[in-house]
Design a protein around this motif. Sequence first.
Motif, PDB file in Angstrom:
ATOM      1  N   UNK A   1      -6.441   9.264   5.033  1.00  0.00           N
ATOM      2  CA  UNK A   1      -7.707   8.548   4.874  1.00  0.00           C
ATOM      3  C   UNK A   1      -8.465   8.989   3.627  1.00  0.00           C
ATOM      4  N   UNK A   2      -8.620  10.270   3.427  1.00  0.00           N
ATOM      5  CA  UNK A   2      -9.405  10.771   2.297  1.00  0.00           C
ATOM      6  C   UNK A   2      -8.769  10.429   0.954  1.00  0.00           C
ATOM      7  N   UNK A   3      -7.447  10.312   0.897  1.00  0.00           N
ATOM      8  CA  UNK A   3      -6.750  10.081  -0.363  1.00  0.00           C
ATOM      9  C   UNK A   3      -6.191   8.667  -0.511  1.00  0.00           C
ATOM     10  N   UNK A   4      -6.380   7.810   0.479  1.00  0.00           N
ATOM     11  CA  UNK A   4      -5.747   6.486   0.479  1.00  0.00           C
ATOM     12  C   UNK A   4      -6.088   5.677  -0.769  1.00  0.00           C
ATOM     13  N   UNK A   5      -7.346   5.615  -1.149  1.00  0.00           N
ATOM     14  CA  UNK A   5      -7.739   4.821  -2.317  1.00  0.00           C
ATOM     15  C   UNK A   5      -7.098   5.381  -3.584  1.00  0.00           C
ATOM     16  N   UNK A   6      -7.083   6.693  -3.711  1.00  0.00           N
ATOM     17  CA  UNK A   6      -6.471   7.318  -4.895  1.00  0.00           C
ATOM     18  C   UNK A   6      -4.975   7.053  -4.921  1.00  0.00           C
TER      19      UNK A   6
ATOM     20  N   UNK B   1       0.827  -1.206   0.000  1.00  0.00           N
ATOM     21  CA  UNK B   1       0.000   0.000   0.000  1.00  0.00           C
ATOM     22  C   UNK B   1       0.856   1.249   0.000  1.00  0.00           C
ATOM     23  N   UNK B   2       0.675   2.076  -1.009  1.00  0.00           N
ATOM     24  CA  UNK B   2       1.455   3.311  -1.120  1.00  0.00           C
ATOM     25  C   UNK B   2       1.127   4.266   0.031  1.00  0.00           C
ATOM     26  N   UNK B   3      -0.152   4.360   0.394  1.00  0.00           N
ATOM     27  CA  UNK B   3      -0.547   5.223   1.518  1.00  0.00           C
ATOM     28  C   UNK B   3       0.118   4.748   2.809  1.00  0.00           C
ATOM     29  N   UNK B   4       0.181   3.439   2.994  1.00  0.00           N
ATOM     30  CA  UNK B   4       0.845   2.892   4.187  1.00  0.00           C
ATOM     31  C   UNK B   4       2.329   3.246   4.188  1.00  0.00           C
ATOM     32  N   UNK B   5       2.962   3.180   3.009  1.00  0.00           N
ATOM     33  CA  UNK B   5       4.375   3.554   2.894  1.00  0.00           C
ATOM     34  C   UNK B   5       4.576   5.022   3.299  1.00  0.00           C
ATOM     35  N   UNK B   6       3.678   5.892   2.864  1.00  0.00           N
ATOM     36  CA  UNK B   6       3.780   7.316   3.222  1.00  0.00           C
ATOM     37  C   UNK B   6       3.622   7.510   4.727  1.00  0.00           C
ATOM     38  N   UNK B   7       2.712   6.754   5.328  1.00  0.00           N
ATOM     39  CA  UNK B   7       2.492   6.863   6.777  1.00  0.00           C
ATOM     40  C   UNK B   7       3.705   6.370   7.547  1.00  0.00           C
ATOM     41  N   UNK B   8       4.199   5.197   7.182  1.00  0.00           N
ATOM     42  CA  UNK B   8       5.294   4.603   7.943  1.00  0.00           C
ATOM     43  C   UNK B   8       6.664   5.131   7.537  1.00  0.00           C
ATOM     44  N   UNK B   9       6.845   5.442   6.273  1.00  0.00           N
ATOM     45  CA  UNK B   9       8.153   5.888   5.796  1.00  0.00           C
ATOM     46  C   UNK B   9       8.389   7.373   5.943  1.00  0.00           C
ATOM     47  N   UNK B  10       7.315   8.163   5.880  1.00  0.00           N
ATOM     48  CA  UNK B  10       7.460   9.617   5.927  1.00  0.00           C
ATOM     49  C   UNK B  10       6.750  10.260   7.108  1.00  0.00           C
ATOM     50  N   UNK B  11       6.069   9.465   7.920  1.00  0.00           N
ATOM     51  CA  UNK B  11       5.428  10.014   9.106  1.00  0.00           C
ATOM     52  C   UNK B  11       4.171  10.816   8.826  1.00  0.00           C
ATOM     53  N   UNK B  12       3.506  10.540   7.705  1.00  0.00           N
ATOM     54  CA  UNK B  12       2.249  11.237   7.398  1.00  0.00           C
ATOM     55  C   UNK B  12       1.152  10.608   8.262  1.00  0.00           C
ATOM     56  N   UNK B  13       0.366  11.442   8.916  1.00  0.00           N
ATOM     57  CA  UNK B  13      -0.684  10.955   9.814  1.00  0.00           C
ATOM     58  C   UNK B  13      -1.743  10.174   9.035  1.00  0.00           C
TER      59      UNK B  13
END
Length: 184
Positions: free
Chosen positions: A83-88, A66-78
């Motif tokens: 949530x609003x953009x995760x599917x996109x 999951x790219x959104x998960x990578x952004x959360x865990x790799x870059x510290x994005x909350x």
Amino acid sequence: MADWQTVTPGEHGVLRIFGIDLPDAEIASFAAEAGTVWPLRDALGAPSLDRKYVEVVDVETFRTYGFARYLAEGYGIADADLVADAARLDGLRGHVALIASQAFGGLAANLTVMPPLRHIATFRADGSGTPTGVLHAETAQPQAAPEGTPPMPPRTEPTAGGRIILLVLLLAMAIVVLMILAAG
């Protein structure tokens, strides 16, 4: 068509994501910095860019993760911000450029984003809600000490007498240590 982005002076904790609309075979040369030539920087319209804070990835790499998960865990994005953009984000195809605000070296920049770059999203890392620009509020300006506060005494350099005392104490401690070692 150009897209405008503004980087504020001292900005930190911001991640900008840009799609790269190029065939896979052209990505490496677009993302490579060769001396003064760097197509990615030029398409971004950035006067300078620190390569250490630029990542170009194929989002297919994150298909199961999951790219959104990578952004959360790799870059510290909350997670709440994603949530609003995760599917996109998870549905993206091709390559993207991830550009952290440190890439701009704390300098202000007005970016003119040109093809093949396409702005996808901008996120703040967790806990970076602190203003990143120059603070103009009256309470953020230097304040005079309250009336009646005694002035700070000027800082003085250590005197020669103080240095001699310190040297004598260090010598005495060394002698004591030697005596203990000799007795033991």
